[in-house]
Motif scaffolding. Structure first.
Motif, mmCIF file in Angstrom:
data_model
loop_
_atom_site.group_PDB
_atom_site.id
_atom_site.type_symbol
_atom_site.label_atom_id
_atom_site.label_comp_id
_atom_site.label_asym_id
_atom_site.label_seq_id
_atom_site.Cartn_x
_atom_site.Cartn_y
_atom_site.Cartn_z
ATOM 1 N N ALA A 169 0.838 -1.203 0.000
ATOM 2 C CA ALA A 169 0.000 0.000 0.000
ATOM 3 C C ALA A 169 0.864 1.241 0.000
ATOM 4 O O ALA A 169 1.997 1.224 0.500
ATOM 5 N N VAL A 170 0.333 2.321 -0.581
ATOM 6 C CA VAL A 170 0.968 3.638 -0.520
ATOM 7 C C VAL A 170 0.056 4.508 0.334
ATOM 8 O O VAL A 170 -1.123 4.659 0.025
ATOM 9 N N LYS A 171 0.607 5.073 1.423
ATOM 10 C CA LYS A 171 -0.199 5.809 2.382
ATOM 11 C C LYS A 171 0.220 7.264 2.454
ATOM 12 O O LYS A 171 1.379 7.595 2.229
ATOM 13 N N SER A 172 -0.740 8.093 2.829
ATOM 14 C CA SER A 172 -0.432 9.503 3.044
ATOM 15 C C SER A 172 0.306 9.712 4.359
ATOM 16 O O SER A 172 1.001 10.714 4.539
ATOM 17 N N PRO A 174 1.897 7.116 7.969
ATOM 18 C CA PRO A 174 2.087 5.745 8.453
ATOM 19 C C PRO A 174 0.880 5.163 9.177
ATOM 20 O O PRO A 174 0.642 3.953 9.122
ATOM 21 N N MET A 175 0.087 6.001 9.855
ATOM 22 C CA MET A 175 -1.016 5.475 10.653
ATOM 23 C C MET A 175 -2.323 5.349 9.874
ATOM 24 O O MET A 175 -3.331 4.895 10.430
ATOM 25 N N LYS A 176 -2.304 5.759 8.608
ATOM 26 C CA LYS A 176 -3.509 5.667 7.798
ATOM 27 C C LYS A 176 -3.894 4.193 7.588
ATOM 28 O O LYS A 176 -3.050 3.366 7.256
ATOM 29 N N ALA A 177 -5.198 3.892 7.807
ATOM 30 C CA ALA A 177 -5.754 2.557 7.577
ATOM 31 C C ALA A 177 -5.085 1.482 8.428
ATOM 32 O O ALA A 177 -4.975 0.331 8.005
ATOM 33 N N GLU A 178 -4.629 1.864 9.617
ATOM 34 C CA GLU A 178 -4.075 0.881 10.552
ATOM 35 C C GLU A 178 -5.102 0.567 11.634
ATOM 36 O O GLU A 178 -5.835 1.466 12.076
ATOM 37 N N PRO A 179 -5.189 -0.680 12.063
ATOM 38 C CA PRO A 179 -4.413 -1.838 11.619
ATOM 39 C C PRO A 179 -5.007 -2.428 10.340
ATOM 40 O O PRO A 179 -6.187 -2.226 10.045
ATOM 41 N N ASP A 180 -4.190 -3.167 9.595
ATOM 42 C CA ASP A 180 -4.691 -3.876 8.428
ATOM 43 C C ASP A 180 -4.654 -5.371 8.712
ATOM 44 O O ASP A 180 -4.210 -5.801 9.773
ATOM 45 N N PHE A 181 -5.149 -6.138 7.765
ATOM 46 C CA PHE A 181 -5.259 -7.582 7.987
ATOM 47 C C PHE A 181 -4.070 -8.357 7.427
ATOM 48 O O PHE A 181 -4.002 -9.583 7.580
ATOM 49 N N TYR A 182 -3.129 -7.661 6.772
ATOM 50 C CA TYR A 182 -2.062 -8.390 6.085
ATOM 51 C C TYR A 182 -0.680 -8.129 6.664
ATOM 52 O O TYR A 182 0.326 -8.582 6.105
ATOM 53 N N SER A 183 -0.577 -7.435 7.774
ATOM 54 C CA SER A 183 0.731 -7.228 8.404
ATOM 55 C C SER A 183 0.545 -7.071 9.908
ATOM 56 O O SER A 183 -0.536 -6.704 10.383
ATOM 57 N N SER A 184 1.610 -7.347 10.643
ATOM 58 C CA SER A 184 1.539 -7.221 12.098
ATOM 59 C C SER A 184 1.484 -5.746 12.478
ATOM 60 O O SER A 184 2.167 -4.914 11.874
ATOM 61 N N PRO A 185 0.683 -5.400 13.475
ATOM 62 C CA PRO A 185 0.560 -3.990 13.866
ATOM 63 C C PRO A 185 1.838 -3.487 14.533
ATOM 64 O O PRO A 185 2.486 -4.211 15.287
ATOM 65 N N SER A 186 2.177 -2.245 14.230
ATOM 66 C CA SER A 186 3.350 -1.635 14.850
ATOM 67 C C SER A 186 3.018 -1.210 16.280
ATOM 68 O O SER A 186 1.850 -1.187 16.683
ATOM 69 N N GLU A 187 4.036 -0.839 17.044
ATOM 70 C CA GLU A 187 3.808 -0.351 18.401
ATOM 71 C C GLU A 187 2.982 0.935 18.383
ATOM 72 O O GLU A 187 2.144 1.161 19.259
#
Length: 334
Positions: A169-172, A174-187
């Motif tokens: 994904a290309v985001k405006s 880093p926190m846009k559309a978090e959390p997603d279903f295809y990667s581990s969530p960041s701190e």
């Protein structure tokens, strides 16, 4: 003689036809008048035309329901409503749905005496709704509590690796559309969600503190997400009395001066009658029924589908596998 007999027979036949069409026209007119009353009055109910106690069922998963909120406003304006019983059988639902219902019922309580009755289960947002009443009764073995808020999400990262699918994904930001279903969530994502849940939890605890006249420390002690029986809830000051609808009616009579022996009339949002053609409504009903059967069947058989997964946003819900209260506790107040 033959002609006279035929004429008499024809007149009789004509008379029978006229009677038939007059009766048919009367029935059609009567049906139209009843339909008009239903359309204009939000549902014709003769029982509501005399003094009574209104029973408002709050059942199943709680979502924001504009028709139900409108019905509550109508209760407040109806001079025949002497008091209201909130009849709760719900494991909870969306936090905003519970909030909207709570606010509407608090506004109603400024006009009518309101008492809450917890039946089989009144947990999480179900208990939040119970807080709107000025008195809460529950059965000895009712399930209640589960005071807390939940935000849950799935992660299919390992499954996608196994099948060879990669998402990007290309985001405006880093926190846009978090959390997603295809990667581990960041701190940072977890911190954001913790803040979201914490704000709603603090709001919920404040309601408990104010409505149950507890200290902040007492409220947080009981707001640990655990479920309890009605008996234990009374010990923790979460409910006022043990009993069912009779106990709720007795409180209305004794404490609020509601006349004795008034009938209890259920106020319920009529099932939606859409403007679709009859055949289309049948197809819609079959489709909804099939979808419900499919979801419930999979859930019963494999425990794969959680009712809370169908809710958007923050969730305040306690549920058991297959939606049957009394099973293993899942996903509450964490």
């Amino acid at each position: 003689m033959s002609l006279d007999a035929e004429a008499i027979t024809d007149r009789r036949r004509l008379r029978r036809k006229l009677v038939f069409w007059r009766v048919a026209a009367f029935l059609i007119l009567a049906a139209a008048l009843v339909s008009g009353l239903v359309a204009l009055g939000g549902g014709f109910n003769a029982e509501r035309n005399s003094p009574h106690i209104a029973r408002l069922p709050v059942e199943g998963v709680i979502l924001e329901d504009r028709d139900q909120l409108k019905l509550i406003r109508e209760m407040g304006e109806d001079k025949n409503v002497a008091g209201v019983i909130i009849s709760i059988n719900s494991p909870g639902g969306s936090t905003t749905g519970g909030e909207a219902l709570y606010q509407a019922l608090r506004e109603l309580s400024a006009k009518k005496p309101v008492v809450s009755e917890i039946r089989t289960v009144g947990a999480s947002a179900g208990y939040m709704v119970a807080l709107a009443g000025d008195h809460i009764v529950a059965r000895y073995n009712s399930i209640t509590g589960s005071i807390g808020v939940l935000f849950q999400f799935g992660n299919a990262e390992k499954l996608m690796d196994m099948v060879g699918v990669k998402m990007d994904a290309v985001k405006s930001a880093p926190m846009k559309a978090e959390p997603d279903f295809y990667s581990s969530p960041s701190e940072e994502t977890r911190d954001m969600l913790a803040l979201l849940v914490g704000d709603s939890y603090d709001w919920f605890v404040k309601l408990v503190t104010e409505r149950r006249k507890l200290t902040p420390e007492e409220a947080r002690a009981v707001a640990d997400g655990s479920i309890v029986t009605g008996f234990r809830a009374q010990e923790r000051k979460l409910v006022d009395a043990i009993g069912g609808e009779d106990a709720a009616i007795a409180w209305l009579e004794k404490e609020k001066g509601v006349a004795k022996d008034l009938p209890v009339v259920t106020w319920k949002v009529p099932e939606e009658q859409s403007g679709l053609p009859f055949s289309a409504r049948i197809s819609q009903g079959i489709g909804e029924g099939a979808a419900k059967a499919l979801i419930e069947g999979v859930s019963e058989a494999k425990g794969l589908i959680s009712p809370s997964l169908t809710l958007d946003g923050l969730v305040s819900v306690w549920h058991a596998p297959g939606g049957v209260p009394g099973g293993q506790e899942q996903g509450s107040g964490e």
